[in-house]
Design an enzyme around this catalytic site. Structure first.
Site: not given
Ligand code: ATP
Length: 334
Positions: A126, A173, A206, A230, A234
């Protein structure tokens, strides 16, 4: 005593759900001096800024905001309103409690989901540092710093300790982004070492996504860099009934802005059918921040009772109630 709070109604369903949240907060009896700051695509275009002075001046003065979703005009060169706000007020922590509500039909009916997501809010992909190296070859910089990573980790662990939470899971990750996510993890481990009473775990993003869907009840506090935060927020919202019910807080050293996880939902805007729960629960977080704990607990309990009764559910959750009918029911409980 009355607390000054900047209310940004926003656009789309924002004005409808903000009105509901304001009514609910006022019904708790806590005196708020609401300062309305309009911010929507028209205001952005007419002032030429994502964050015009009237909005930033008000937030700098009140230090507390309750914000509806604001759509940033796309393709016109404006910085995202949320990114600009987070950077300008240094709102480094995005906090999202994700909890099962009674009476909400989900695929996870029989498990109690109760997790709090801490997402770093100021850097990562971002940072907006994108560059076209040559035609049709683009790079986008992922920025991870020790300062920001340690700060969000400290914030998450302190919350976990204060709230009597048992476990913090850092999500990463680092097997691929060895330097960037490696630094994030190193910072998380250093902070974890100061909190031996709290179990510390690490999960690759993941695998975390799969675990969240298979056994969401195993999660307690989650600690993530910006982008994974983010996406995972959701996903987690979907586990408990969708975007209509999950609140959020953007916290800095000196300022706090409370807002729902959802966006402006233009498809249902102006119809009076939006679910105001996410915005009302965001105002519960605001009341906690203002140290109005009894009012916060009463408002939370009122929302939960309305859900448990199942008579005033909005359409996103299979009911027929309008935004106003749902809010009336919450206010009646109070
Ligand atoms: P943004 O990019 O601004 O985050 P988005 O288009 O990705 O927005 P949202 O606006 O958050 O996503 O909403 C996605 C869909 O979820 C909406 O189209 C709407 O149908 C539903 N939705 C979101 N919030 C609510 C709500 N409060 N009540 C009912 N439905 C909602």
């Amino acid at each position: 005593m009355s607390y000054p709070v900047t209310l940004i109604p926003g656009d789309g369903i924002g004005p409808e759900v903000s009105k509901a949240a304001r009514r609910a907060v006022d019904a708790t009896g806590v005196k708020i001096n609401w300062e309305i700051a309009e911010l929507n695509p028209e205001v952005i275009r007419s002032t030429g800024q994502s964050l015009p002075p009237h909005v930033i001046d008000s937030l700098e003065k009140t230090c507390v905001g309750l914000k509806g979703p604001v759509t940033t005009p796309i393709g016109e060169g404006y910085t995202s309103v949320n990114v600009a706000l987070r950077k300008r007020l240094d709102l480094f922590a995005n906090v999202r409690p994700v909890r099962s509500l009674p009476g909400v039909v989900t695929r996870f009916q029989d498990v109690k989901i109760d997790m709090v997501i801490f997402r770093e809010n100021t850097e990562d992909l971002y940072s907006g540092l994108e560059h076209e190296v040559v035609k049709d070859v683009v790079t986008s910089l992922k920025v991870i710093t020790r300062v920001a990573s340690s700060r969000i980790a400290e914030y998450a662990f302190k919350f976990a300790a204060d709230a009597g939470r048992k476990k913090v899971t850092a999500i990463h990750k680092a097997n691929i982004m060895k330097l960037a996510d490696g630094l994030f993890l190193r910072c998380a481990r250093e902070v974890a070492a100061k909190y031996p009473q709290i179990e510390y775990k690490e999960l690759i993003v993941d695998n975390a996504a799969m675990q969240l869907v298979i056994r969401p009840e195993q999660f307690d506090v989650l600690l993530l860099p910006n982008l994974y935060g983010d996406i995972v927020s959701d996903l987690a919202a979907g586990l408990v009934g969708g975007l209509g019910i999950v609140p959020g807080a953007n916290m800095g050293e000196n300022h706090a802005v409370f807002e729902a996880v959802h966006g402006s939902a233009p498809d249902i805007a102006g119809k009076g059918i939006a679910n105001p729960t996410a915005m009302i629960l965001s105002s519960v977080l605001m009341l906690i921040h203002l140290k109005e704990l009894s009012a916060a607990m009463r408002l939370q309990a009122a929302v939960e009772t309305v859900y448990a009764n199942q008579k005033h559910l909005t359409r996103d959750l299979g009911g027929t109630a309008s935004t106003e009918e749902f809010t009336d029911a919450v206010v009646a409980q109070l």
